[in-house]
Design a protein around this motif. Sequence first.
Motif, PDB file in Angstrom:
ATOM      1  N   ARG A   1      -3.744   7.271  42.954  1.00 54.42           N
ATOM      2  CA  ARG A   1      -1.888   7.076  43.441  1.00 54.42           C
ATOM      3  C   ARG A   1      -0.888   8.343  42.622  1.00 54.42           C
ATOM      4  NH1 ARG A   1       1.361   1.737  44.179  1.00 54.42           N
ATOM      5  NH2 ARG A   1       1.139   1.441  41.890  1.00 54.42           N
ATOM      6  N   HIS A   2      -1.709   8.564  41.397  1.00 50.89           N
ATOM      7  CA  HIS A   2      -1.223   8.670  40.109  1.00 50.89           C
ATOM      8  C   HIS A   2      -1.203  10.402  40.103  1.00 50.89           C
ATOM      9  CE1 HIS A   2       1.181   9.033  35.860  1.00 50.89           C
ATOM     10  NE2 HIS A   2      -0.085   9.565  36.135  1.00 50.89           N
ATOM     11  N   ALA A   3      -2.509  10.466  40.131  1.00 47.62           N
ATOM     12  CA  ALA A   3      -2.546  12.033  40.849  1.00 47.62           C
ATOM     13  C   ALA A   3      -2.020  12.368  42.333  1.00 47.62           C
ATOM     14  CB  ALA A   3      -4.205  12.038  41.092  1.00 47.62           C
ATOM     15  N   ILE A   4      -2.133  11.969  42.982  1.00 47.95           N
ATOM     16  CA  ILE A   4      -1.096  12.705  43.973  1.00 47.95           C
ATOM     17  C   ILE A   4       0.462  12.512  44.035  1.00 47.95           C
ATOM     18  CG2 ILE A   4      -2.842  11.978  45.452  1.00 47.95           C
ATOM     19  CD1 ILE A   4      -1.319   9.578  46.748  1.00 47.95           C
ATOM     20  N   GLY A   5       0.606  11.813  42.896  1.00 49.16           N
ATOM     21  CA  GLY A   5       2.865  11.593  42.440  1.00 49.16           C
ATOM     22  C   GLY A   5       3.069  13.005  42.056  1.00 49.16           C
ATOM     23  N   GLU A   6       1.703  13.370  41.039  1.00 50.23           N
ATOM     24  CA  GLU A   6       1.673  14.270  40.167  1.00 50.23           C
ATOM     25  C   GLU A   6       1.512  15.676  41.232  1.00 50.23           C
ATOM     26  OE1 GLU A   6       3.250  15.041  36.924  1.00 50.23           O
ATOM     27  OE2 GLU A   6       2.824  12.509  37.095  1.00 50.23           O
TER      28      GLU A   6
ATOM     29  N   THR B   1      -3.927  -0.393  29.475  1.00 51.76           N
ATOM     30  CA  THR B   1      -3.142   0.978  28.654  1.00 51.76           C
ATOM     31  C   THR B   1      -4.066   2.113  29.469  1.00 51.76           C
ATOM     32  OG1 THR B   1      -5.176   0.944  27.188  1.00 51.76           O
ATOM     33  CG2 THR B   1      -2.681   0.102  26.885  1.00 51.76           C
ATOM     34  N   ALA B   2      -4.610   1.916  31.008  1.00 53.58           N
ATOM     35  CA  ALA B   2      -4.757   3.169  31.682  1.00 53.58           C
ATOM     36  C   ALA B   2      -4.036   3.827  32.094  1.00 53.58           C
ATOM     37  CB  ALA B   2      -6.101   2.356  32.660  1.00 53.58           C
ATOM     38  N   PRO B   3      -2.943   3.598  32.232  1.00 55.67           N
ATOM     39  CA  PRO B   3      -1.815   4.865  32.987  1.00 55.67           C
ATOM     40  C   PRO B   3      -1.522   5.561  31.550  1.00 55.67           C
ATOM     41  CG  PRO B   3      -1.219   2.560  33.453  1.00 55.67           C
ATOM     42  CD  PRO B   3      -2.460   2.388  32.565  1.00 55.67           C
ATOM     43  N   ARG B   4      -1.960   5.445  30.261  1.00 59.97           N
ATOM     44  CA  ARG B   4      -1.122   6.234  29.542  1.00 59.97           C
ATOM     45  C   ARG B   4      -2.385   7.656  29.170  1.00 59.97           C
ATOM     46  NH1 ARG B   4      -0.292   2.594  23.952  1.00 59.97           N
ATOM     47  NH2 ARG B   4       1.133   1.303  24.832  1.00 59.97           N
ATOM     48  N   TRP B   5      -3.363   7.297  29.533  1.00 59.76           N
ATOM     49  CA  TRP B   5      -4.856   8.153  30.209  1.00 59.76           C
ATOM     50  C   TRP B   5      -4.040   8.871  31.338  1.00 59.76           C
ATOM     51  CZ3 TRP B   5      -7.714  10.482  32.995  1.00 59.76           C
ATOM     52  CH2 TRP B   5      -8.829   9.996  33.779  1.00 59.76           C
ATOM     53  N   TYR B   6      -3.615   8.565  32.241  1.00 59.35           N
ATOM     54  CA  TYR B   6      -3.570   9.236  33.118  1.00 59.35           C
ATOM     55  C   TYR B   6      -2.017  10.207  32.761  1.00 59.35           C
ATOM     56  CZ  TYR B   6      -5.871   4.906  35.591  1.00 59.35           C
ATOM     57  OH  TYR B   6      -6.143   4.139  36.140  1.00 59.35           O
ATOM     58  N   ALA B   7      -1.046   9.700  32.014  1.00 53.60           N
ATOM     59  CA  ALA B   7      -0.204  10.882  32.439  1.00 53.60           C
ATOM     60  C   ALA B   7      -0.538  12.092  30.872  1.00 53.60           C
ATOM     61  CB  ALA B   7       1.546   9.858  31.329  1.00 53.60           C
ATOM     62  N   ALA B   8      -1.109  11.436  30.182  1.00 49.43           N
ATOM     63  CA  ALA B   8      -1.407  12.693  29.238  1.00 49.43           C
ATOM     64  C   ALA B   8      -2.372  13.629  29.995  1.00 49.43           C
ATOM     65  CB  ALA B   8      -2.226  11.842  27.826  1.00 49.43           C
ATOM     66  N   ALA B   9      -3.548  13.144  30.951  1.00 49.30           N
ATOM     67  CA  ALA B   9      -4.567  14.406  31.513  1.00 49.30           C
ATOM     68  C   ALA B   9      -3.676  14.502  32.896  1.00 49.30           C
ATOM     69  CB  ALA B   9      -5.522  13.152  32.355  1.00 49.30           C
TER      70      ALA B   9
END
Length: 312
Positions: A59-64, A291-299
């Motif tokens: 969901r994070h990736a497609i949001g980007e 804290t996983a969303p922190r690495w999603y954003a950083a990646a």
Amino acid sequence: MNSVTFDVTPPHAPGTTWRLDAELFLPPGKAPDTVQLLLPGLTYDRRYWTAPGALDYTRHAIGEGYAVLALDRPGTGASEHPAAEQVTVESNVEAVHQVVAALRRGAPGLPAFRHVVAVGHSLGSGIALIEAARHRDLDALVITGLLHAVGPLYPEAMPALYPATEDPLLAPTNPPENYLTTRPGRRAALYEHPAGIDPGVSAWHEETKSTVTAGEGFTLDAIYQPEVAAEVRVPVLLVVGQEDRLFGGGDASTEDAASVVAYEQKFYTGATDLEAFVVPDAAHSLNVHRTAPRWYAAAHEWLDRRCPARER
């Protein structure tokens, strides 16, 4: 989300094919130029990338703006389950190579993508690493949960496995002989940082476990050979949990990104650039921690500088 299948030819049996299942996630609007190929680790399938709520990486990736292909590797999830001795690190690498080729050329129900990035976890990271070194058809690598130094819990990883045919959750799926999974309760002990995970997500983590084959277990050492990382010629982002006890320790500190790069750069001698991100309050299975969303954003910030979702 679209279901996609791939017919791949295993390297040991040119006349046969294995069916691999995947899910393709596309953002709304114009198709992106870049697709992320998600490769789960040992005893995981593609569900690792769709953890509950805000922990859903797809969901994070497609949001980007990225396209995402979440793959069930051979012998996992809805993909074909060949004989255990045939499912090795080598056969995984060649299966992934054929999927990368399909992503680049397109196929029925699958657009062609200009750029392919592999995002792996643990064993999936190792498979991506070998594929990139050998075939040089990836544009970038996001390597999570894998370093060239093992931690204090690593010797406990294999003893924590037992036949999937004896597991209450997986036995009803009729897994083949010599398919293994984690013993009940061991998943949390090996892969989680208790202070960093919600109990409901920990239960989901146990309920979505998958398998590993004896063939994969016997061939894991291929991943750690120094010459593999040395042959990678694309940008690499290393992501590790600060509390990971399967990898890191000693000279390979996971306290901060600079320490990770300082240790790993002697292996990635051919990478065009090497960066790291350390996820606080997270152990080996990063995606189930708060804290996983922190690495999603950083990646995605890192990817946007190297392989943006769309050409600018």
